[in-house]
Design a protein around this motif. Structure first.
Motif, mmCIF file in Angstrom:
data_model
loop_
_atom_site.group_PDB
_atom_site.id
_atom_site.type_symbol
_atom_site.label_atom_id
_atom_site.label_comp_id
_atom_site.label_asym_id
_atom_site.label_seq_id
_atom_site.Cartn_x
_atom_site.Cartn_y
_atom_site.Cartn_z
ATOM 1 N N THR A 77 11.989 0.715 9.613
ATOM 2 C CA THR A 77 10.859 0.618 8.691
ATOM 3 C C THR A 77 10.795 1.916 7.903
ATOM 4 N N ILE A 78 10.775 1.808 6.588
ATOM 5 C CA ILE A 78 10.728 2.972 5.715
ATOM 6 C C ILE A 78 9.363 2.985 5.039
ATOM 7 N N VAL A 79 8.534 3.935 5.414
ATOM 8 C CA VAL A 79 7.220 4.068 4.789
ATOM 9 C C VAL A 79 7.332 5.122 3.691
ATOM 10 N N VAL A 80 6.932 4.746 2.486
ATOM 11 C CA VAL A 80 7.206 5.556 1.304
ATOM 12 C C VAL A 80 5.919 6.101 0.694
ATOM 13 N N ASN A 81 6.002 7.331 0.254
ATOM 14 C CA ASN A 81 4.902 7.997 -0.440
ATOM 15 C C ASN A 81 4.501 7.237 -1.702
ATOM 16 N N THR A 82 3.191 7.094 -1.911
ATOM 17 C CA THR A 82 2.688 6.493 -3.153
ATOM 18 C C THR A 82 1.806 7.460 -3.937
ATOM 19 N N GLY A 83 1.774 8.717 -3.493
ATOM 20 C CA GLY A 83 0.978 9.698 -4.225
ATOM 21 C C GLY A 83 1.505 9.974 -5.613
ATOM 22 N N ASP A 84 2.797 9.696 -5.839
ATOM 23 C CA ASP A 84 3.395 9.899 -7.161
ATOM 24 C C ASP A 84 3.079 8.768 -8.126
ATOM 25 N N ASP A 85 2.514 7.677 -7.640
ATOM 26 C CA ASP A 85 2.264 6.511 -8.479
ATOM 27 C C ASP A 85 1.298 6.857 -9.612
ATOM 28 N N PHE A 86 1.480 6.182 -10.738
ATOM 29 C CA PHE A 86 0.556 6.369 -11.852
ATOM 30 C C PHE A 86 0.696 5.196 -12.814
ATOM 31 N N GLU A 87 -0.234 5.101 -13.737
ATOM 32 C CA GLU A 87 -0.219 4.027 -14.721
ATOM 33 C C GLU A 87 0.357 4.554 -16.038
ATOM 34 N N SER B 71 2.664 -8.430 -12.814
ATOM 35 C CA SER B 71 2.303 -9.841 -12.742
ATOM 36 C C SER B 71 1.837 -10.225 -11.342
ATOM 37 N N LEU B 72 2.552 -9.768 -10.334
ATOM 38 C CA LEU B 72 2.186 -10.115 -8.959
ATOM 39 C C LEU B 72 0.886 -9.447 -8.544
ATOM 40 N N LEU B 73 0.684 -8.207 -8.952
ATOM 41 C CA LEU B 73 -0.579 -7.533 -8.648
ATOM 42 C C LEU B 73 -1.748 -8.245 -9.320
ATOM 43 N N ALA B 74 -1.521 -8.731 -10.538
ATOM 44 C CA ALA B 74 -2.576 -9.449 -11.268
ATOM 45 C C ALA B 74 -2.924 -10.768 -10.586
ATOM 46 N N GLN B 75 -1.990 -11.298 -9.807
ATOM 47 C CA GLN B 75 -2.245 -12.530 -9.062
ATOM 48 C C GLN B 75 -3.012 -12.265 -7.771
ATOM 49 N N GLY B 76 -3.251 -10.985 -7.467
ATOM 50 C CA GLY B 76 -4.028 -10.642 -6.291
ATOM 51 C C GLY B 76 -3.228 -10.189 -5.096
ATOM 52 N N LEU B 77 -1.913 -10.072 -5.237
ATOM 53 C CA LEU B 77 -1.096 -9.586 -4.136
ATOM 54 C C LEU B 77 -1.294 -8.080 -3.962
ATOM 55 N N SER B 78 -1.173 -7.621 -2.744
ATOM 56 C CA SER B 78 -1.271 -6.182 -2.480
ATOM 57 C C SER B 78 0.047 -5.515 -2.852
ATOM 58 N N LEU B 79 0.025 -4.183 -2.953
ATOM 59 C CA LEU B 79 1.259 -3.458 -3.250
ATOM 60 C C LEU B 79 2.298 -3.684 -2.153
ATOM 61 N N SER B 80 1.855 -3.784 -0.909
ATOM 62 C CA SER B 80 2.785 -4.069 0.189
ATOM 63 C C SER B 80 3.437 -5.434 0.006
ATOM 64 N N GLU B 81 2.642 -6.432 -0.349
ATOM 65 C CA GLU B 81 3.178 -7.781 -0.548
ATOM 66 C C GLU B 81 4.132 -7.823 -1.736
ATOM 67 N N VAL B 82 3.773 -7.124 -2.802
ATOM 68 C CA VAL B 82 4.637 -7.084 -3.984
ATOM 69 C C VAL B 82 5.957 -6.402 -3.652
ATOM 70 N N PRO C 44 4.796 0.645 1.316
ATOM 71 C CA PRO C 44 3.980 1.740 0.762
ATOM 72 C C PRO C 44 3.048 2.297 1.824
ATOM 73 N N MET C 45 2.767 3.582 1.738
ATOM 74 C CA MET C 45 1.918 4.208 2.757
ATOM 75 C C MET C 45 0.508 3.624 2.738
ATOM 76 N N THR D 242 -4.697 3.178 5.456
ATOM 77 C CA THR D 242 -3.263 3.169 5.732
ATOM 78 C C THR D 242 -2.781 1.723 5.712
ATOM 79 N N SER D 243 -1.638 1.471 5.097
ATOM 80 C CA SER D 243 -1.154 0.101 4.995
ATOM 81 C C SER D 243 -0.931 -0.490 6.386
ATOM 82 N N SER D 244 -1.133 -1.783 6.500
ATOM 83 C CA SER D 244 -0.998 -2.437 7.803
ATOM 84 C C SER D 244 0.425 -2.324 8.327
ATOM 85 N N GLY D 245 1.419 -2.333 7.428
ATOM 86 C CA GLY D 245 2.801 -2.181 7.859
ATOM 87 C C GLY D 245 3.073 -0.819 8.458
ATOM 88 N N PHE D 246 2.431 0.211 7.899
ATOM 89 C CA PHE D 246 2.575 1.570 8.406
ATOM 90 C C PHE D 246 1.949 1.675 9.793
#
Length: 320
Positions: free
Chosen positions: A34-44, A108-119, A135-136, A180-184
């Motif tokens: 399982t690879i848990v990845v930093n999301t602090g770098d994320d931005f729009e 598109s997937l996020l707009a459908q209501g999926l979480s970042l983990s699911e996407v 994602p963390m 914290t993400s459920s996968g983490f």
């Protein structure tokens, strides 16, 4: 691929972490990493959610990363960005056409209501990755750097300003309220977990955001399995990125001792490069130390370091 079927958790940032993650993916069976990845770098940017570290790990494990730079897609084209520039849009963050395709699917997937983990899971399955990239957190966390004159978002500092401003501090906006993400959490609590590997990612920009999530550091400290970190410092220099620059600006020596200090209480072992072997005996008074070749310029070296990490964890587990 080896027959090692124990389960491992890797904490990972972008380019440097992705190299070791690739090595681990080559020696561990599907479902064992399982690879848990930093999301602090994320931005729009341009209306898209950019997840640089997740995408770098994804592209690396799927074999489509631009190998010379370690990020982005191989055989990329830039037609969309050329037109964005022609229309007066911002082009300081380079998104190629193939890269934009992934970002459009994510939006598109996020707009459908999926979480970042699911996407992320859906995208990695589409790219035939058989190890979990998680994602963390599914909540927005944004790394910011304190510079002369105020606060700057990480991507503006890292990409737009090319790490030139002096850093006086780092903060992770939103981390206190983030979950914290459920996968983490699931990976940390997995009864079959054999060990945790902190990849040679920037400790301050890539690993600390994960550790700042509520409860994560406490869980790591109470694990009954070894936690080892691979130092990003080799011979007083960072292999890649601004790690050494940040350490100097935060009045930290660029040494293995400083890395050990930073992870004090969290790790039971530290892997350092063979060129720093002379420091091992002193460090061994504080924690277990293993020397190896930690510079990874090809797949063979990535696999070799992955095997060294697993062997180190195994030795610590047997000695406990």
């Amino acid at each position: 691929m080896s027959q090692n079927k124990k389960k491992y958790l890797a904490l990972c940032g972008g380019v440097g972490g992705a190299k070791l993650a690739l090595g681990l993916s080559r020696v561990l069976e599907p479902g064992c990493l399982t690879i848990v990845v930093n999301t602090g770098d994320d931005f729009e940017h341009l209306g898209l959610l950019i997840c640089p570290d997740i995408d770098t790990v994804t592209y690396t494990l799927s074999g489509v990363v631009e190998s010379r730079q370690g990020w982005g897609r191989a055989d990329e084209s830039w037609n969309v960005l050329d037109q964005v520039e022609r229309l007066g849009g911002e082009t300081w963050f380079r998104l190629g056409d193939k890269d934009i395709a992934l970002h459009l699917v994510r939006r598109s997937l996020l707009a459908q209501g999926l979480s970042l983990s699911e996407v992320t899971a859906r995208i990695t399955r589409s790219l035939a990755i058989d190890h979990a990239i998680i994602p963390m957190s599914d909540d927005p966390i944004r790394t910011e750097v304190v510079v002369d004159g105020g606060v700057m978002s990480f991507q503006h500092y890292f990409v737009k300003k090319r790490c030139q401003p002096r850093i006086f501090g780092i903060r992770y906006d939103g981390v206190e309220k983030a979950k914290t993400s459920s996968g983490f959490i699931g990976a940390l609590n997995d009864k079959e977990l054999a060990g945790v590997i902190i990849c040679p990612s920037n400790p301050f920009l890539s690993i600390d955001p994960l550790l700042a999530l509520p409860g994560v550091s406490e869980l790591l400290r109470t694990l009954s399995v070894p936690v080892v970190a691979v130092s990003p410092i080799v011979g007083g220099r960072a292999i890649k990125g601004p790690t050494a620059k940040i350490m100097q600006e935060l009045d930290m020596p660029v040494t293995q001792e400083a890395i050990a200090d930073h992870y004090q209480g969290l790790v039971s072992g530290l892997m350092i490069d063979s060129v720093d072997k002379a420091t091992a005996s002193e460090l061994n008074k504080r924690l277990a130390v293993h020397t190896s070749d930690t510079v990874m310029t090809n797949t063979t070296q990535k696999v070799a370091l992955a095997n060294q990490c697993l062997a180190f964890i195994d030795s610590l587990d047997k000695s406990s």
